[in-house]
Each structure stands twice: as C-alpha cells, then as structure tokens.
Scaffold this active site. Sequence first.
Site, short mmCIF file in Angstrom:
data_model
loop_
_atom_site.label_atom_id
_atom_site.label_comp_id
_atom_site.label_asym_id
_atom_site.label_seq_id
_atom_site.Cartn_x
_atom_site.Cartn_y
_atom_site.Cartn_z
N TYR A 1 0.78 -1.26 -0.08
CA TYR A 1 -0.03 -0.01 0.05
C TYR A 1 0.82 1.17 -0.04
O TYR A 1 0.28 2.26 -0.27
CB TYR A 1 -1.06 -0.02 1.11
CG TYR A 1 -1.96 -1.19 1.26
CD1 TYR A 1 -2.04 -1.96 0.34
CD2 TYR A 1 -2.73 -1.33 2.27
CE1 TYR A 1 -2.92 -3.07 0.44
CE2 TYR A 1 -3.27 -2.36 2.64
CZ TYR A 1 -3.57 -3.53 1.76
OH TYR A 1 -4.31 -4.31 1.77
N HIS B 1 1.13 -11.64 1.90
CA HIS B 1 -0.18 -11.01 1.35
C HIS B 1 -0.64 -11.93 0.37
O HIS B 1 -2.21 -12.03 0.39
CB HIS B 1 0.27 -9.59 0.57
CG HIS B 1 -0.67 -8.83 0.53
ND1 HIS B 1 -0.28 -7.54 0.61
CD2 HIS B 1 -1.89 -8.80 0.00
CE1 HIS B 1 -1.27 -6.90 0.19
NE2 HIS B 1 -2.40 -7.41 0.14
#
Length: 282
Positions: free
Chosen positions: A50, A108
């Site tokens: 992010y 992730h």
Amino acid sequence: MVARTIALSDGTTIPQIGFGVWQVKPDETEVAVAAALEAGYRHVDTAQMYRNEAGVGAAVAASSLNRDDVYITSKVNNNAHAPEETRASVARTLELLQSDHVDLMLIHWPLAMHPEGFVDAYRVLVEEQAAGRIRSIGVSNFHAAHLDAVIEATGVAPVVNQIEVHPYFANPAVADTQARGIVVQAWSPLASGKLFGDPVVEAVAAEVGATPAQTVLAWHLAAGRIILPKSVTPSRIVENLASGDVVLSDDQIARIDALDRGEEGRTGPDPDTMDWRPAAHS
Ligand SMILES: NC(=O)C1=CN([C@@H]2O[C@H](COP(=O)(O)OP(=O)(O)OC[C@H]3O[C@@H](n4cnc5c(N)ncnc54)[C@H](OP(=O)(O)O)[C@@H]3O)[C@@H](O)[C@H]2O)C=CC1
Ligand SMILES: O=C(O)C(=O)[C@@H](O)[C@H](O)C(=O)CO
C-alpha cells in the site's frame, strides 16, 4: 461502544474491528489514521504494497496513545518471498512504522506461479517472531492447500487468514480456514462499496435503524469475523466503528446470507490465479 476482541490461537488477542488503508494515498494516510484513532479504532491494517506504512506509524507516534495501545498489521509484499527479501522487508516495515515490532505480519498473496515462495517467506516470519520483531504470524488470500503447506513446513499455524468476504461473496475459503482453527479477517467487508443500494441490505438497515454499512459490518461481526472497513471520510470512519452496537436477528442474518453470488460476487483477484508482483517496497 464495547471494545470487541477476538482470541487468537497463539494466545494473543486482536480488536475485531480494524481500520483498512488500502488505496489511502500515502500523503493522506496519517490524517485518516489519526481520525480513526480519535474515533476509537485500535487496530490498523496496512501492507508493504500500500506504500502507506509510514503514515500509519506517523499517526500512532503523533497520537496520545502508547504504541502497545494500537494493534498494527502489515503484509509481506509479493516481490519479497525470497528469504533475504522477506527479512529486509520486515526490517523496512518496522522502520516505516517507527516501531520495534509489528503485531501481526501476513504473507499477502500465495502467488500462483511461484508455489514454493510463500512457504520460504513464511519460514522467515517464524524466525522473526522468535526474534520478537513480529508478535503474531498470519496469511492472506490462502486456500486450503496453501494453509496446509505452511503448517506442514513449519508446524506453526497462522493465527488469521485475511480473505475477501462480504454478502455477495461468502467465499468457500472461510470454512477451510475455520476448520483449521484459524480466524477469518474479511477484506473488502463492504464489497468496496458495491453493496450500497442493495434492496435487502437497505431493508434490514431500516428495520434495525442502522446505516447500510453498519448493517453489513454487523452481519460480519455476528459471524465472528474480523472486519477491516476502509474510509477516508471522517463521518463514515465513526459510523463504521459503531457497527459494533448493531444487533441483527437470525432472520435478518439469513436474508443477508442469501445475497451470496458465488464466484461471480468476487470484487478482487482469485488467489489461485493471482500472480501480480508490484514494484519494490517504498
Ligand atoms: N489482503 C488483501 O489482499 C486485501 C485487503 N484489503 C483490506 O481490506 C480493507 C477494506 O477493503 P476495501 O476494498 O477498501 O473496501 P471496503 O469494503 O471497506 O469499502 C471501502 C469503500 O466503501 C466506502 N465506504 C466506507 N464506509 C462507508 C460508509 N459508511 N458509507 C458509505 N460508503 C462507505 C469507502 O469510501 P470513502 O473512503 O470515500 O469514504 C470506499 O469507497 C482494505 O483497506 C485493506 O485493509 C482489501 C483488499 C485486498
Ligand atoms: O489491497 C490489497 O491488499 C490487495 O492485495 C489488492 O490491491 C488486490 O491486489 C486487489 O487488486 C484487490 O482488488
């Protein structure tokens, strides 16, 4: 509102409502997280991908809270599965968070074309946990075979699996995760906004005197899932946390359950084909 926490299999606890920061711009993250902390959130979900871990760390550091009052999750990026890359990426995460530890670190994505990589990365997280830099280890977007692979390789079960779940996508991975004693974290709990305007959601919301967002979030909470709603709108940040006060009847839950569209309801990638490797850690 009552602070809700969930017990994890490694003996730690996690706040059931977290603040998600995917797509929050790096230069807007500190302000958004500060608003969330002010509203009462004590759990923030970020990721190396992010590029806004620094904003999360800055908001916590600038707040009147102690570091240990806030539960922070981050995620190993898809380009950091090689052991030396995983180690370096964890170190960089701690630097950006201005912290000597992260509460929860996830792998992730398992990545379809690199089936061994995620196991190597997971082994490093086990080492990092022993060194005290990671308090808990989890995964994200894992299916049953991925879960079994890391458990068999290390003997250490992830405490959470963060997967896409919302009324339009019940996700069969939920049952596979829970069957292994792993807690489900629902990503895109509001289907990234696609649920707003749904007549069933609107009707149940009117019945319980809550907003549609609160109604959907309360549906997740009733199922025992951790939720990570994202918003950069101060009033919505407050509104979403108050979902913890909304109680749905069994009939209302069943009507929302019936909205499941199966695979067609996905808003994001399928972990079995996802193979995206973004640019390196910022
Ligand atoms: N592990 C993974 O692979 C993934 C993890 N995630 C995690 O899940 C989190 C949430 O997912 P995300 O896809 O962002 O989607 P959400 O389901 O949380 O929806 C966010 C969207 O809904 C809007 N919204 C939020 N609250 C309200 C409200 N009360 N009323 C009306 N609109 C509202 C937001 O707008 P606005 O911001 O403008 O207010 C935004 O457009 C991410 O931030 C991330 O932490 C997400 C995807 C993948
Ligand atoms: O937000 C995340 O954590 C993601 O992994 C997403 O960006 C994902 O890659 C995606 O595209 C969801 O639609």
